[in-house]
Design an enzyme around this catalytic site. Structure first.
Site, PDB file in Angstrom:
ATOM      1  N   GLU A  86      80.838 -40.661  -4.566  1.00  4.99           N
ATOM      2  CA  GLU A  86      81.037 -40.042  -5.873  1.00  4.99           C
ATOM      3  C   GLU A  86      82.544 -39.965  -6.094  1.00  4.99           C
ATOM      4  O   GLU A  86      83.276 -39.459  -5.242  1.00  4.99           O
ATOM      5  CB  GLU A  86      80.433 -38.630  -5.917  1.00  4.99           C
ATOM      6  CG  GLU A  86      78.925 -38.605  -5.862  1.00  4.99           C
ATOM      7  CD  GLU A  86      78.378 -37.182  -5.813  1.00  4.99           C
ATOM      8  OE1 GLU A  86      79.182 -36.227  -5.891  1.00  4.99           O
ATOM      9  OE2 GLU A  86      77.161 -37.032  -5.691  1.00  4.99           O
ATOM     10  N   ASP A 103      83.503 -26.284 -10.819  1.00  3.07           N
ATOM     11  CA  ASP A 103      84.156 -26.571  -9.543  1.00  3.07           C
ATOM     12  C   ASP A 103      84.930 -25.375  -9.011  1.00  3.07           C
ATOM     13  O   ASP A 103      85.551 -24.629  -9.761  1.00  3.07           O
ATOM     14  CB  ASP A 103      85.103 -27.767  -9.698  1.00  3.07           C
ATOM     15  CG  ASP A 103      84.334 -29.050  -9.947  1.00  3.07           C
ATOM     16  OD1 ASP A 103      83.361 -29.282  -9.217  1.00  3.07           O
ATOM     17  OD2 ASP A 103      84.686 -29.797 -10.870  1.00  3.07           O
ATOM     18  N   TYR A 122      70.367 -34.730  -7.751  1.00  7.52           N
ATOM     19  CA  TYR A 122      71.384 -33.980  -7.006  1.00  7.52           C
ATOM     20  C   TYR A 122      70.968 -32.506  -7.024  1.00  7.52           C
ATOM     21  O   TYR A 122      71.002 -31.863  -8.066  1.00  7.52           O
ATOM     22  CB  TYR A 122      72.738 -34.177  -7.683  1.00  7.52           C
ATOM     23  CG  TYR A 122      73.940 -33.604  -6.959  1.00  7.52           C
ATOM     24  CD1 TYR A 122      73.906 -32.366  -6.314  1.00  7.52           C
ATOM     25  CD2 TYR A 122      75.144 -34.296  -6.941  1.00  7.52           C
ATOM     26  CE1 TYR A 122      75.012 -31.854  -5.684  1.00  7.52           C
ATOM     27  CE2 TYR A 122      76.274 -33.784  -6.313  1.00  7.52           C
ATOM     28  CZ  TYR A 122      76.200 -32.562  -5.686  1.00  7.52           C
ATOM     29  OH  TYR A 122      77.301 -32.047  -5.061  1.00  7.52           O
TER      30      TYR A 122
END
Length: 279
Positions: free
Chosen positions: A50, A61, A176
């Site tokens: 990725e 994040d 994911y």
């Protein structure tokens, strides 16, 4: 025809193990050193890569990946340059699946049609765009699928059985699973709960399920690999990059080797995680 992602997951499954999916930030700490890291990942044991698209407001994040994105932007990284990294990588590696991960804003500014055309030409296999829910599939997901790219969706601990079909509807390549609620790299997952969550998702899809967020060590990777088809590691790798830099945040002779050392350790953990025969 199978995509690179499908082919790789099938090959790993035939080996009776989970895949190691490594995340690094495009352009961190600079273009050339980022390319060097990228090229070194497969040999160190990464099955899929990725590549982060740096963005100034990465809301999902944690501090390590935020800092990596800011380092890349400061060094002059753009989405065009990130696609350039992929094109350079593809000159010597035609097989390793490569997924771009990030946020919709840079793609929107680039222009969806132009971006998909250039991503295809560069050799991108799939996209993970964390801030586009299924309700917005017409924006990017459906055009990406039409262009031949896998669109990989995130499922989380709060994605219940009622919501899951919507999440999975146009997902391809793999799912994911975000193992913790919150930002990347913030907490260590409950491995027993992760295993149960993966089993629940698999009742709804035949796609491989890769697990990320909070996986930092070979032991973590081994534990996750016991119940998942893939183990995603990101924050630990970008933090390893940071710790290798000089005072001006530039790459040193340790940068690439410290990343590949950790990837080798993680790969060994993943490969020891499921000592079972292939189905």
């Amino acid at each position: 025809m199978s995509t690179r992602i499908e082919t790789r997951f099938a090959a790993v499954k035939a080996e009776g193990r989970a895949a190691l999916v490594t995340f690094v930030m495009g352009g961190d700490p600079g273009y050339e050193s980022s390319l060097e890291i990228l090229k070194a990942l497969p040999e160190a044991g990464a099955d899929l890569i990725e590549l982060g698209m740096p963005f100034s407001d990465p809301m999902a994040d944690g501090p390590p990946i935020q800092a990596a994105g800011l380092r890349a932007l400061k060094a002059g990284q753009t989405l065009k340059k990130t696609l350039g990294l992929v094109a350079e990588f593809r000159k010597t590696d035609k097989d390793t699946p490569l997924v771009l991960m990030g946020y919709y804003n840079p793609i929107y500014i680039y222009g969806v049609d132009a971006f998909l055309k250039d991503a295809n030409a560069a050799g991108v296999d799939g996209l993970i765009v964390v801030d586009l829910p299924p309700e917005e599939d017409a924006e990017l997901c459906l055009p990406a699928i039409k262009a031949g790219l896998n669109f990989i969706r995130l499922a989380t601990p709060t994605t219940d059985d009622k919501r899951l079909p919507a999440v999975l509807e146009n997902t391809s390549g793999f799912v994911y699973y975000v193992s913790v609620t919150g930002i990347t790299g913030a907490a260590t997952p409950d491995f027993n709960a992760v295993s149960q969550a993966v089993a629940r998702i698999k009742r709804h899809t035949t796609l491989p399920v890769a697990v990320g967020f909070g996986v930092k060590t070979a032991d973590h990777a081994r534990a996750v690999a016991e119940g998942a088809d893939g183990v995603v590691v990101g924050s630990a790798l970008v933090e390893t990059v940071r710790l290798s830099l000089d005072k001006e945040a530039r790459a040193t002779e340790k940068t690439v080797s410290s990343v590949t050392k950790l990837v080798r350790e993680l790969a060994a953990g993943v490969r020891s995680g499921r000592p079972v025969a292939a189905e």
